[in-house]
Scaffold this active site. Structure first.
Site, mmCIF file in Angstrom:
data_model
loop_
_atom_site.group_PDB
_atom_site.id
_atom_site.type_symbol
_atom_site.label_atom_id
_atom_site.label_comp_id
_atom_site.label_asym_id
_atom_site.label_seq_id
_atom_site.Cartn_x
_atom_site.Cartn_y
_atom_site.Cartn_z
ATOM 1 N N ASP A 1 15.740 -30.106 9.742
ATOM 2 C CA ASP A 1 17.116 -28.824 10.969
ATOM 3 C C ASP A 1 16.218 -28.632 11.916
ATOM 4 O OD1 ASP A 1 19.301 -30.172 8.868
ATOM 5 O OD2 ASP A 1 19.480 -29.182 7.854
ATOM 6 N N ARG B 1 24.298 -36.197 -4.190
ATOM 7 C CA ARG B 1 25.418 -35.671 -5.610
ATOM 8 C C ARG B 1 25.885 -37.218 -5.895
ATOM 9 N NH1 ARG B 1 26.262 -31.835 -1.664
ATOM 10 N NH2 ARG B 1 27.833 -33.085 -0.623
ATOM 11 N N GLY C 1 23.159 -35.032 1.775
ATOM 12 C CA GLY C 1 23.044 -34.369 0.024
ATOM 13 C C GLY C 1 24.296 -35.316 -0.457
#
Length: 277
Positions: free
Chosen positions: A106, A89, A85
């Protein structure tokens, strides 16, 4: 052409959500994916996701026979979950495919571990099977409802929809605590099958004297605890809370789908009435 919008009014509140950022059918989307130079499949966060899948798969292979290899590989796979993540970004490589890949990884990793636990603890097999069903169904219906109402991310939950989910998804520390604690609890249950060495802990003298009078066997029980057993006891409340949140998530998402169904039915009935006129 702008994407069609769904407008729903409930209790005097009107919400409008675009059903998609762009208006494409499946064939157009496939053609674009094949024709552009920029390859989303090779974005750095997605490469990290593929690495997580490989590590998790190898960890599951070693799970029945080599706990240390399994622990190392499974741990690295879980730690990379916090990296992809940030990479997305930082590199401006966020994508819907990456978000779905992350969620699928996951779900499959956790379900693989729970499948092993079901065989390791046959008396609780139904519990582990129920946890797998809850995890998949809750996230599926949640993802579907957020896409249907035009949210850019399944983590974008407004407080007036659910304060619990808003706090869970929009607070990075809370999200990490529950996800990590949940996974640690399950993995500690796995380690319990291998860790049989008592830590030899003792109850502090003031409490120890009281315990010897009230519960004579407590000191012996504490002395016999292993590291894995203590880890299960510490993380179990977090694991329990995480699965309660999954129930809330599934229920709220179901209510959203029902709300959309009713809105569409009202719109259809309205059109029929207009046609009769």
């Amino acid at each position: 052409m702008p994407a069609p919008a769904l407008t729903v009014s409930v209790e005097g509140k009107s919400r409008e959500r675009s059903t998609a950022a762009v208006n494409l059918d499946a064939k157009e989307a496939v053609d674009i994916a094949q024709g552009l130079d920029e390859n989303v499949f090779l974005f750095v966060p997605n490469l990290i996701g593929y690495t997580r899948i490989i590590l998790a798969a190898v960890a599951l292979k070693y799970m029945p026979s080599s706990p240390w290899y399994c622990t190392l590989l499974y741990g690295i796979s879980c730690l990379l979950d916090a990296v992809d993540g940030h990479a997305a970004r930082l590199l401006n490589q966020t994508s819907r495919f990456g978000a779905v890949l992350d969620m699928i990884t996951d779900r499959c990793t956790t379900s693989g571990l729970l499948c092993y636990l079901a065989s390791a603890y046959p008396s609780y097999a139904l519990v582990f099977q129920a946890l797998i069903a809850l995890d998949f169904s809750s996230h599926y219906v949640h993802m579907y409802s957020t896409l249907l109402t035009g949210s850019k991310s399944h983590k974008t939950i407004e407080s007036d929809v659910s304060r619990i989910l808003n706090f869970y998804y929009n607070n990075p520390k809370t999200l990490f605590l529950f996800c990590a604690g949940n996974e640690l609890c399950f993995f500690a249950l796995y380690l319990m099958k291998w860790d049989t060495t008592p830590l030899g802990l003792s109850i502090p003298p003031p409490l120890g004297f009281v315990a010897s009078k009230v519960a004579p066997g407590l000191a012996q029980w504490v002395a016999g605890l292993t590291f894995a057993q203590i880890l299960v006891m510490v993380t179990f409340p977090i694991c329990f809370g995480k699965n309660v949140i999954s129930i809330v998530q599934g229920w709220k998402a179901s209510k959203i789908l029902v709300g959309v169904d009713l809105a569409e039915r009202m719109e259809m009935m309205k059109r029929k009435q207009e046609e009769k006129r």
